[in-house]
Design an enzyme around this catalytic site. Sequence first.
Site, PDB file in Angstrom:
ATOM      1  CG  ASP B  55      -2.303   0.576   0.898  1.00 44.93           C
ATOM      2  OD1 ASP B  55      -2.343   1.625   0.244  1.00 44.93           O
ATOM      3  OD2 ASP B  55      -3.325  -0.014   1.313  1.00 44.93           O
ATOM      4  CG  HIS B  58      -1.183   3.002  -3.794  1.00 46.49           C
ATOM      5  ND1 HIS B  58      -1.496   2.859  -5.126  1.00 46.49           N
ATOM      6  CD2 HIS B  58      -1.788   1.963  -3.163  1.00 46.49           C
ATOM      7  CE1 HIS B  58      -2.257   1.779  -5.286  1.00 46.49           C
ATOM      8  NE2 HIS B  58      -2.445   1.219  -4.114  1.00 46.49           N
ATOM      9  CG  HIS B 235      -6.269  -3.068   4.217  1.00 48.61           C
ATOM     10  ND1 HIS B 235      -4.917  -3.306   4.075  1.00 48.61           N
ATOM     11  CD2 HIS B 235      -6.522  -1.947   3.496  1.00 48.61           C
ATOM     12  CE1 HIS B 235      -4.374  -2.364   3.299  1.00 48.61           C
ATOM     13  NE2 HIS B 235      -5.327  -1.523   2.926  1.00 48.61           N
ATOM     14  CG  HIS B 237      -6.683   3.174   3.436  1.00 49.61           C
ATOM     15  ND1 HIS B 237      -5.485   3.638   2.956  1.00 49.61           N
ATOM     16  CD2 HIS B 237      -6.858   1.950   2.883  1.00 49.61           C
ATOM     17  CE1 HIS B 237      -4.962   2.736   2.133  1.00 49.61           C
ATOM     18  NE2 HIS B 237      -5.772   1.693   2.076  1.00 49.61           N
ATOM     19  CE1 TYR B 326      -9.077   0.528  -4.144  1.00 44.64           C
ATOM     20  CE2 TYR B 326      -7.647   1.538  -5.773  1.00 44.64           C
ATOM     21  CZ  TYR B 326      -7.986   0.454  -4.979  1.00 44.64           C
ATOM     22  OH  TYR B 326      -7.240  -0.695  -5.047  1.00 44.64           O
TER      23      TYR B 326
END
Lengths: 295, 381
Positions: B55, B58, B235, B237, B326
């Site tokens: 991740d 990114h 998971h 964010h 996203y």
Amino acid sequence: MAVGVAILGSGNIGTDLMYKVLRNPHLELRMLAGIDPASEGLARARSLGVPTSTAGIDAVLDDPDIQIVFDATSAHAHLKHAPLLKQAGKVAIDLTPASVGPPVVPAIPREHDAWPDNISLATCGAQATVPIVYAIRRVAEVEYAEIVATIASKSAGPGTRQNIDEFTVATARALERVGGAARGKAIIILNPAEPPILMTNTIYALVPEVDPAALERSVQAMVAEIQRYVPGYRLKVPPLVGEAPDGRGRLVTVMLEVEGAGDFLPRYAGNLDIMTAAAVRVAEQVAAARQAPAA
Amino acid sequence: MQAGMQAGTQVGTQAVLRTAPQPAAQASSQERAQAAGGDGARKPRVTLVDVSLRDGSHAVRHQFTSDQVARVAAALDRARVPVFEVSHGDGLGGSSLQYGFSREPDTRWLRAAVENAPNAQVSVLLLPGIGTRRELKEAVELGAKVARIATHCTEADIAPQHIALAREMGMTVCGFLMMSHMISPAELARQARIMEDAGAHVVYVVDSAGALLVEEARARVQALRDALECEVGFHGHNNLGLAVANTVAALEAGATWLDGSLCGLGAGAGNTQLEVLAAVLDRMGIDTGVDVYGVMDAAEEVVKPMLPRPIVIDRDALVIGYAGVYSSFLLHARRAAERFGVEVRDILLELGRRRTVGGQEDQIIQVAYEIAQRGGARSSA
């Protein structure tokens, strides 16, 4: 004189194909063959006066006036059908992913190539994007072409879902072999939004240099060519020319959407419509070649 | 200070009991012990998975060098993190114009990771439609032991081929249901069943947009916990500042695989910050087997100097969580905004309105182009 054709498979694709063939003055639909007597497609065919059979391929092989056979069954079934059709002297237009013959996209001129007796339609993603790569290739060297095909979840059947790697690999190969890119990559995305989205496609190409005006003309001409058989094929973002990520050369970006004709399949399923429309277009071209005097 | 000095709280015990049933169709006890990253004798109750090198890819526009990968891998291994993931941010085969080319191929990163982590298991991410089984086979040959097969939360049925192959090759397999905020807990559980039936050892609730509120995260994990025999993962964010809180809620609802990254390095406002999560779990008395000081040091001394920008909840990252977009769209939207002279926030909100899913980075260009065509108005959101 119209050329006799038959359709194998009475599912959604076969049924949509039937409506398109019935509208086409160059083709005469002599048979829709399925295996399920209760199929809705066969019932529709009967109501339209189209001869039907539930004996699968056998009824088609028995009719000498059928010259071209669309196969809208499955890759597995087509592998069995292909040698039988060849033996019977019929041209197969294969809409399954069996890939018996070389991949074909009808918008791309064949020049002097003779038609093979087994014509494998390139994937829906390739039908929508390979012509644009070819159009870029007419005005620039394409070092790398990458496409992203986004389709409505509802338009992706179990065949696509269980064979997604095969789809991306076959599409990438078509970008190279048919579109003329030195290297190709394909990505497919399923979007479940409601109401369903239209098929959208993005084409990226890395080129050493390109004349933007010539690029625009070439791409617009190709879009017009595809619109002859897929009226709902539309440019959303005309060719953008930017800098390549590594600073060497140019990055061309083109975006388009495909709305289906809504013959039998829903309009959002442009990915399926472009397959049935391409199949009929190829049949027209094969019929014309068969009727032309031998050179 | 070592993690897990007060093992066996109510929460941890429940988590273990809930994963105890092992029907024949599911993983054997050995596989399950392997899946939990332990040797069976002192099996940690929770498996922490680091995603800094996936991740996090990114956040550095996929520009990691093998040397950086080697240093992060070694630090994670020293800190006894049981599993860490290495791949392009969009998974194996993600290197592309659509998502950004990798500086080095996944295979080189993987080699560097495996060589520098004698104890930890290396994981790879694969998104069917982007990567293929060919890349997964390559990764196994290079020593990857864990495969995470990711789909949009409604599209689990494009994953069974990949899950089955990973199982066949002896990997621990996680199903990864992205953008889990977009559907209800019950629908998510139905999709999770498809992945479990295909052979997944773990199925994840993935909050790709960092959009889940605490109760929403809990409800989704609970729904999976009730519907599945296999383990459940989470998971997160941090776009709404809830990553650690959501992860704790997920744990309380029965999740046993928890993702995080050092310094939070990841898409959007980053992931659940691993060193923070490790410390919180330790305070809660949850045994993770991870050395809390070790992950703190790895974050501070190894990853922090690599950060191209601080991982914070700035305005654009917040809009991503708020609009449910996203997380990896962030940097792409910034570039498109600059290219077309429009506002980042307008692009992100429109992407949310169009219900775009992970991987649709090309839509960012289309939306920015269309806003610019309409007059490029930099409106207030």
